[in-house]
Design an enzyme around this catalytic site. Structure first.
Site, PDB file in Angstrom:
ATOM      1  N   GLU A 274       0.846  -1.208   0.000  1.00 48.72           N
ATOM      2  CA  GLU A 274       0.000   0.000   0.000  1.00 48.72           C
ATOM      3  C   GLU A 274       0.877   1.251   0.000  1.00 48.72           C
ATOM      4  O   GLU A 274       0.582   2.242  -0.665  1.00 48.72           O
ATOM      5  CB  GLU A 274      -0.933   0.013   1.217  1.00 48.72           C
ATOM      6  CG  GLU A 274      -1.959  -1.096   1.222  1.00 48.72           C
ATOM      7  CD  GLU A 274      -2.786  -1.165  -0.055  1.00 48.72           C
ATOM      8  OE1 GLU A 274      -3.196  -0.110  -0.563  1.00 48.72           O
ATOM      9  OE2 GLU A 274      -3.006  -2.282  -0.558  1.00 48.72           O
ATOM     10  N   TRP A 277       1.964   1.764  -3.364  1.00 45.86           N
ATOM     11  CA  TRP A 277       0.912   2.397  -4.185  1.00 45.86           C
ATOM     12  C   TRP A 277       1.021   3.926  -4.076  1.00 45.86           C
ATOM     13  O   TRP A 277       0.884   4.651  -5.045  1.00 45.86           O
ATOM     14  CB  TRP A 277      -0.496   1.983  -3.701  1.00 45.86           C
ATOM     15  CG  TRP A 277      -1.061   0.778  -4.378  1.00 45.86           C
ATOM     16  CD1 TRP A 277      -1.187  -0.467  -3.845  1.00 45.86           C
ATOM     17  CD2 TRP A 277      -1.595   0.700  -5.723  1.00 45.86           C
ATOM     18  NE1 TRP A 277      -1.764  -1.307  -4.775  1.00 45.86           N
ATOM     19  CE2 TRP A 277      -2.029  -0.620  -5.921  1.00 45.86           C
ATOM     20  CE3 TRP A 277      -1.751   1.614  -6.761  1.00 45.86           C
ATOM     21  CZ2 TRP A 277      -2.611  -1.052  -7.116  1.00 45.86           C
ATOM     22  CZ3 TRP A 277      -2.323   1.197  -7.953  1.00 45.86           C
ATOM     23  CH2 TRP A 277      -2.742  -0.125  -8.123  1.00 45.86           C
ATOM     24  N   TRP A 305     -19.820  12.582 -20.120  1.00 43.34           N
ATOM     25  CA  TRP A 305     -20.557  11.932 -19.029  1.00 43.34           C
ATOM     26  C   TRP A 305     -21.980  12.487 -18.965  1.00 43.34           C
ATOM     27  O   TRP A 305     -22.160  13.683 -18.749  1.00 43.34           O
ATOM     28  CB  TRP A 305     -19.834  12.176 -17.705  1.00 43.34           C
ATOM     29  CG  TRP A 305     -18.446  11.608 -17.695  1.00 43.34           C
ATOM     30  CD1 TRP A 305     -17.299  12.266 -18.022  1.00 43.34           C
ATOM     31  CD2 TRP A 305     -18.074  10.275 -17.383  1.00 43.34           C
ATOM     32  NE1 TRP A 305     -16.223  11.421 -17.918  1.00 43.34           N
ATOM     33  CE2 TRP A 305     -16.672  10.182 -17.514  1.00 43.34           C
ATOM     34  CE3 TRP A 305     -18.775   9.134 -16.984  1.00 43.34           C
ATOM     35  CZ2 TRP A 305     -15.969   9.013 -17.284  1.00 43.34           C
ATOM     36  CZ3 TRP A 305     -18.078   7.968 -16.736  1.00 43.34           C
ATOM     37  CH2 TRP A 305     -16.685   7.919 -16.890  1.00 43.34           C
ATOM     38  N   ASN A 340     -10.669   2.988   2.869  1.00 44.74           N
ATOM     39  CA  ASN A 340     -10.280   2.766   1.468  1.00 44.74           C
ATOM     40  C   ASN A 340     -11.334   1.993   0.674  1.00 44.74           C
ATOM     41  O   ASN A 340     -11.666   2.344  -0.453  1.00 44.74           O
ATOM     42  CB  ASN A 340      -8.942   2.029   1.402  1.00 44.74           C
ATOM     43  CG  ASN A 340      -8.506   1.793  -0.034  1.00 44.74           C
ATOM     44  OD1 ASN A 340      -8.358   2.746  -0.797  1.00 44.74           O
ATOM     45  ND2 ASN A 340      -8.343   0.538  -0.425  1.00 44.74           N
ATOM     46  N   TRP A 358     -15.626  11.776 -13.258  1.00 41.89           N
ATOM     47  CA  TRP A 358     -14.823  11.493 -12.065  1.00 41.89           C
ATOM     48  C   TRP A 358     -14.210  12.755 -11.458  1.00 41.89           C
ATOM     49  O   TRP A 358     -13.952  12.829 -10.264  1.00 41.89           O
ATOM     50  CB  TRP A 358     -13.710  10.473 -12.383  1.00 41.89           C
ATOM     51  CG  TRP A 358     -12.749  10.923 -13.462  1.00 41.89           C
ATOM     52  CD1 TRP A 358     -12.880  10.705 -14.796  1.00 41.89           C
ATOM     53  CD2 TRP A 358     -11.533  11.666 -13.298  1.00 41.89           C
ATOM     54  NE1 TRP A 358     -11.826  11.256 -15.481  1.00 41.89           N
ATOM     55  CE2 TRP A 358     -10.980  11.860 -14.592  1.00 41.89           C
ATOM     56  CE3 TRP A 358     -10.850  12.184 -12.198  1.00 41.89           C
ATOM     57  CZ2 TRP A 358      -9.788  12.561 -14.801  1.00 41.89           C
ATOM     58  CZ3 TRP A 358      -9.667  12.877 -12.406  1.00 41.89           C
ATOM     59  CH2 TRP A 358      -9.142  13.068 -13.696  1.00 41.89           C
ATOM     60  N   TRP A 381      -9.173   7.939  -7.917  1.00 42.27           N
ATOM     61  CA  TRP A 381     -10.361   8.263  -8.718  1.00 42.27           C
ATOM     62  C   TRP A 381     -10.237   7.734 -10.143  1.00 42.27           C
ATOM     63  O   TRP A 381     -11.168   7.151 -10.683  1.00 42.27           O
ATOM     64  CB  TRP A 381     -10.626   9.782  -8.722  1.00 42.27           C
ATOM     65  CG  TRP A 381     -11.512  10.149  -7.579  1.00 42.27           C
ATOM     66  CD1 TRP A 381     -11.126  10.612  -6.352  1.00 42.27           C
ATOM     67  CD2 TRP A 381     -12.943  10.005  -7.517  1.00 42.27           C
ATOM     68  NE1 TRP A 381     -12.218  10.777  -5.538  1.00 42.27           N
ATOM     69  CE2 TRP A 381     -13.344  10.420  -6.232  1.00 42.27           C
ATOM     70  CE3 TRP A 381     -13.919   9.578  -8.403  1.00 42.27           C
ATOM     71  CZ2 TRP A 381     -14.684  10.418  -5.831  1.00 42.27           C
ATOM     72  CZ3 TRP A 381     -15.250   9.571  -8.004  1.00 42.27           C
ATOM     73  CH2 TRP A 381     -15.623   9.986  -6.738  1.00 42.27           C
TER      74      TRP A 381
HETATM   75  C1  LIG Z   1     -11.140   7.356  -4.769  1.00 42.09           C
HETATM   76  C2  LIG Z   1      -9.954   7.285  -3.822  1.00 42.09           C
HETATM   77  C3  LIG Z   1      -9.409   8.450  -3.311  1.00 42.09           C
HETATM   78  C4  LIG Z   1      -8.306   8.403  -2.453  1.00 42.09           C
HETATM   79  N1  LIG Z   1      -7.782   9.585  -1.964  1.00 42.09           N
HETATM   80  C5  LIG Z   1      -6.697   9.552  -1.167  1.00 42.09           C
HETATM   81  C6  LIG Z   1      -6.120  10.756  -0.675  1.00 42.09           C
HETATM   82  O1  LIG Z   1      -6.542  11.867  -1.010  1.00 42.09           O
HETATM   83  N2  LIG Z   1      -5.054  10.663   0.173  1.00 42.09           N
HETATM   84  C7  LIG Z   1      -4.538   9.447   0.536  1.00 42.09           C
HETATM   85  O2  LIG Z   1      -3.574   9.416   1.313  1.00 42.09           O
HETATM   86  N3  LIG Z   1      -5.037   8.307   0.062  1.00 42.09           N
HETATM   87  C8  LIG Z   1      -6.107   8.308  -0.761  1.00 42.09           C
HETATM   88  N4  LIG Z   1      -6.637   7.137  -1.210  1.00 42.09           N
HETATM   89  C9  LIG Z   1      -5.971   5.867  -0.872  1.00 42.09           C
HETATM   90  C10 LIG Z   1      -6.491   5.175   0.408  1.00 42.09           C
HETATM   91  O3  LIG Z   1      -7.887   5.121   0.408  1.00 42.09           O
HETATM   92  C11 LIG Z   1      -6.025   5.844   1.693  1.00 42.09           C
HETATM   93  O4  LIG Z   1      -4.640   6.076   1.643  1.00 42.09           O
HETATM   94  C12 LIG Z   1      -6.301   4.940   2.891  1.00 42.09           C
HETATM   95  O5  LIG Z   1      -7.686   4.730   3.005  1.00 42.09           O
HETATM   96  C13 LIG Z   1      -5.755   5.579   4.134  1.00 42.09           C
HETATM   97  O6  LIG Z   1      -6.054   4.801   5.250  1.00 42.09           O
HETATM   98  P1  LIG Z   1      -4.907   4.223   6.152  1.00 42.09           P
HETATM   99  O7  LIG Z   1      -3.902   5.263   6.469  1.00 42.09           O
HETATM  100  O8  LIG Z   1      -5.559   3.529   7.306  1.00 42.09           O
HETATM  101  O9  LIG Z   1      -4.274   3.197   5.151  1.00 42.09           O
HETATM  102  P2  LIG Z   1      -3.475   1.843   5.350  1.00 42.09           P
HETATM  103  O10 LIG Z   1      -4.331   0.777   4.782  1.00 42.09           O
HETATM  104  O11 LIG Z   1      -2.967   1.684   6.711  1.00 42.09           O
HETATM  105  O12 LIG Z   1      -2.259   2.020   4.322  1.00 42.09           O
HETATM  106  C14 LIG Z   1      -1.015   2.620   4.709  1.00 42.09           C
HETATM  107  C15 LIG Z   1      -0.711   3.803   3.840  1.00 42.09           C
HETATM  108  O13 LIG Z   1      -0.513   3.407   2.506  1.00 42.09           O
HETATM  109  C16 LIG Z   1      -1.004   4.426   1.627  1.00 42.09           C
HETATM  110  N5  LIG Z   1      -2.096   3.871   0.839  1.00 42.09           N
HETATM  111  C17 LIG Z   1      -2.964   2.918   1.193  1.00 42.09           C
HETATM  112  N6  LIG Z   1      -3.795   2.623   0.178  1.00 42.09           N
HETATM  113  C18 LIG Z   1      -3.451   3.420  -0.832  1.00 42.09           C
HETATM  114  C19 LIG Z   1      -3.928   3.605  -2.160  1.00 42.09           C
HETATM  115  N7  LIG Z   1      -4.938   2.871  -2.657  1.00 42.09           N
HETATM  116  N8  LIG Z   1      -3.345   4.532  -2.929  1.00 42.09           N
HETATM  117  C20 LIG Z   1      -2.321   5.271  -2.469  1.00 42.09           C
HETATM  118  N9  LIG Z   1      -1.822   5.147  -1.234  1.00 42.09           N
HETATM  119  C21 LIG Z   1      -2.366   4.230  -0.424  1.00 42.09           C
HETATM  120  C22 LIG Z   1      -1.503   5.551   2.506  1.00 42.09           C
HETATM  121  O14 LIG Z   1      -0.478   6.494   2.654  1.00 42.09           O
HETATM  122  C23 LIG Z   1      -1.803   4.838   3.805  1.00 42.09           C
HETATM  123  O15 LIG Z   1      -1.770   5.663   4.930  1.00 42.09           O
HETATM  124  C24 LIG Z   1      -7.744   7.159  -2.092  1.00 42.09           C
HETATM  125  C25 LIG Z   1      -8.308   5.985  -2.615  1.00 42.09           C
HETATM  126  C26 LIG Z   1      -9.400   6.041  -3.459  1.00 42.09           C
HETATM  127  C27 LIG Z   1      -9.978   4.764  -3.999  1.00 42.09           C
END
Ligand SMILES: Cc1cc2nc3c(=O)[nH]c(=O)nc-3n(C[C@H](O)[C@H](O)[C@H](O)COP(=O)(O)OP(=O)(O)OC[C@H]3O[C@@H](n4cnc5c(N)ncnc54)[C@H](O)[C@@H]3O)c2cc1C
Length: 471
Positions: A274, A277, A305, A340, A358, A381
């Site tokens: 993650e 990512w 759209w 997420n 989007w 997105w």
């Molecule tokens: C439509 C959409 C919009 C999003 N917008 C953002 C946003 O503005 N800012 C943001 O930080 N994340 C965003 N994410 C990614 C993800 O949803 C969040 O990072 C995550 O929910 C944060 O929760 P956590 O810190 O508990 O994550 P954990 O599951 O603990 O993951 C650890 C870290 O990994 C990174 N991470 C995790 N999943 C993703 C992912 N899919 N993409 C990129 N990085 C990821 C984050 O930095 C996160 O804190 C988005 C995802 C989607 C589908």
């Protein structure tokens, strides 16, 4: 040993911490005296429509936290409000500064701002030192063998992992004793939030380095089962660290050291993925800055759209008649946070069920998310909209009912945010509109009166979106 510079500035931006900070480490190594500054950037703040924007409170708390740490040394943060391109050259003159240090930020606005500040300072013979800090690998460090950027996550992550070694997560410990004392800039009054048009708000993830470390510590017991729990919004299965990564209250190196603290296992590996990512999306934004405004996939740039604005507003308010989507949106509106799995469901629903561009959803998230990060938000997105860097084609369409049943089987999350549905059992909670009128009355929530009917029919919308993509 003689230091390189007498007086320097270390300019904090999205690295609001004093521990394990690359720029601050180098500034304090190289300079006799370092002014630690933060600028409330007018260019950014002027665009925020809400004076109650929770992110400003978060930043404020981070600055207070730093002040608390360094006040025992007689120092403080020097805070300003203005446009960095004007303010920093002025400050350099006022304080007789020889060098400026900062950590790099890869958003197009930041790249341009830093370029302008750098040019203006170099014109004055001021040394400018910038550092990698918010990622393990910058965009240009993980490339295909032919030197071109990756556009698919899996090969990117493989290359990322093959390049990684413990040297990449070395800890940068700054010498805080070199920070300028409070009385070195007596006429610099700290910025007051009210004066710049914002108010302190209650936030679910308080700001500050201490809070970030605490969160990481709390995750200690959950990381090993991350792979099993991470998709269930009603569980505390993820780290909740994204806002801290966003504002740099925790160093990404510290997070990775934490992963390798114990032998690698499935939970740790998936959590590392993650984080990769996050770097992948940073790299995409860096190499393809046009994604900020347009589809990554050129063939979908001109998709027309057909969705309705009324539906967009219902989505924003959490009144679509799809319980899982409504619960997710109400949670976002109230807390600035969304899990997420729910981000994926809500985004997919807006684009593939409501057929709305989007970019509207992306903007809405950008306004509301405490952890809003241009690269990850845009990447997420575009992934959900099938316009981005996804290896899967457009016909991956989430069924909101199945997602709801799978990831919130008992409707625990739904009931928390849509309390009017609390009386429904797990059979009907995902599709209350299908319940009989007897069941609706028994549940004390009549769909169409106490809770909205579904705004669209998923099966029909699926056909429409497929046609739209096929052209
Ligand atoms: C439509 C959409 C919009 C999003 N917008 C953002 C946003 O503005 N800012 C943001 O930080 N994340 C965003 N994410 C990614 C993800 O949803 C969040 O990072 C995550 O929910 C944060 O929760 P956590 O810190 O508990 O994550 P954990 O599951 O603990 O993951 C650890 C870290 O990994 C990174 N991470 C995790 N999943 C993703 C992912 N899919 N993409 C990129 N990085 C990821 C984050 O930095 C996160 O804190 C988005 C995802 C989607 C589908």
């Amino acid at each position: 040993m003689e230091k390189k510079h007498k007086r320097s500035i270390c300019w904090l931006r999205r690295d609001l911490r004093v521990s394990d900070n690359a720029a601050l480490y180098h500034a304090t190594q190289d300079s006799e005296e370092v002014f630690l500054i933060f600028v409330f950037d007018k260019n950014i703040l002027d665009k925020l429509p809400d004076s109650k924007d929770k992110r400003i409170t978060f930043i404020w708390q981070c600055l207070e936290d730093i002040n608390e740490t360094i006040s025992s040394l007689g120092s403080r943060m020097f805070t300003f409000y203005g446009t960095p391109t004007e303010l920093i050259p002025q400050l350099v003159d006022d304080l007789g500064i020889e060098a400026i240090y900062f950590n790099r930020d890869y958003e197009p606005y930041a790249i341009n701002r830093d370029k302008q500040v750098t040019e203006s300072l170099r014109g004055k013979n001021i040394a400018v030192h910038s550092f990698k800090d918010m990622v393990i690998f910058e965009g240009a460090e993980v490339l295909k063998d032919d030197g071109s950027p990756y556009t698919v996550y899996t090969p990117y992550s493989k290359k990322w992992k093959s390049r990684f070694s413990s040297q990449n997560v070395e800890c940068y410990v700054p010498n805080l004793k070199t920070l300028a004392k409070e009385n070195k800039y007596p006429n610099c009054n700290p910025v007051i939030l009210n004066d710049i048009g914002f108010k302190l708000e209650d936030i679910i993830f308080p700001g500050g380095e201490f809070q970030a470390k605490q969160k990481l510590h709390d995750f200690y017991d959950s990381i090993d089962s991350y792979h099993e729990n991470r998709d269930f919004p009603f569980l505390n299965g993820t780290s909740g660290l994204s806002v801290h990564f966003r504002f740099g209250t925790i160093s990404i190196r510290e997070a990775i050291r934490f992963i390798y603290d114990k032998p690698m296992n499935r939970g740790r590996e998936i959590w590392l993925n993650e984080i990769i990512w996050r770097e992948f999306y940073q790299s995409i934004l860096y190499h393809f800055p046009y994604v900020e405004r347009e589809s990554f996939k050129k063939e979908y740039k001109t998709l027309d759209w057909p969705g309705e604005m009324d539906h967009f507003h219902l989505w924003c308010r959490g009144e679509t008649g799809y319980p899982i989507v409504d619960a997710a949106m109400r949670c976002l509106n109230s807390t600035g946070w969304m899990h997420n799995r729910l981000r994926m469901i809500a985004a997919s629903f807006l684009v593939k069920d409501l057929l709305i561009d989007w970019r509207l959803g992306e903007r809405y998230f950008a306004e509301k998310l405490l952890d809003y990060d241009l690269a990850s938000n845009n990447g997420g997105w575009q992934w959900c909209a099938s316009t981005g860097v996804d290896a899967q084609p457009y016909f991956r369409i989430f069924n909101p009912y199945l997602q709801s049943k799978k990831f919130d089987p008992e409707g625990e999350f739904i009931k928390k945010w849509c309390p009017e549905l609390s009386g429904y059992n797990s059979k009907w909670i995902h599709t209350p509109h299908l319940a009989t009128s007897l069941e609706m009355n028994f549940s004390q929530c009549v769909v169409g009166k106490d809770y909205p009917l579904p705004v669209v029919e998923h099966a029909k919308q699926k056909d429409l979106v497929l046609k739209l993509f096929r052209g």
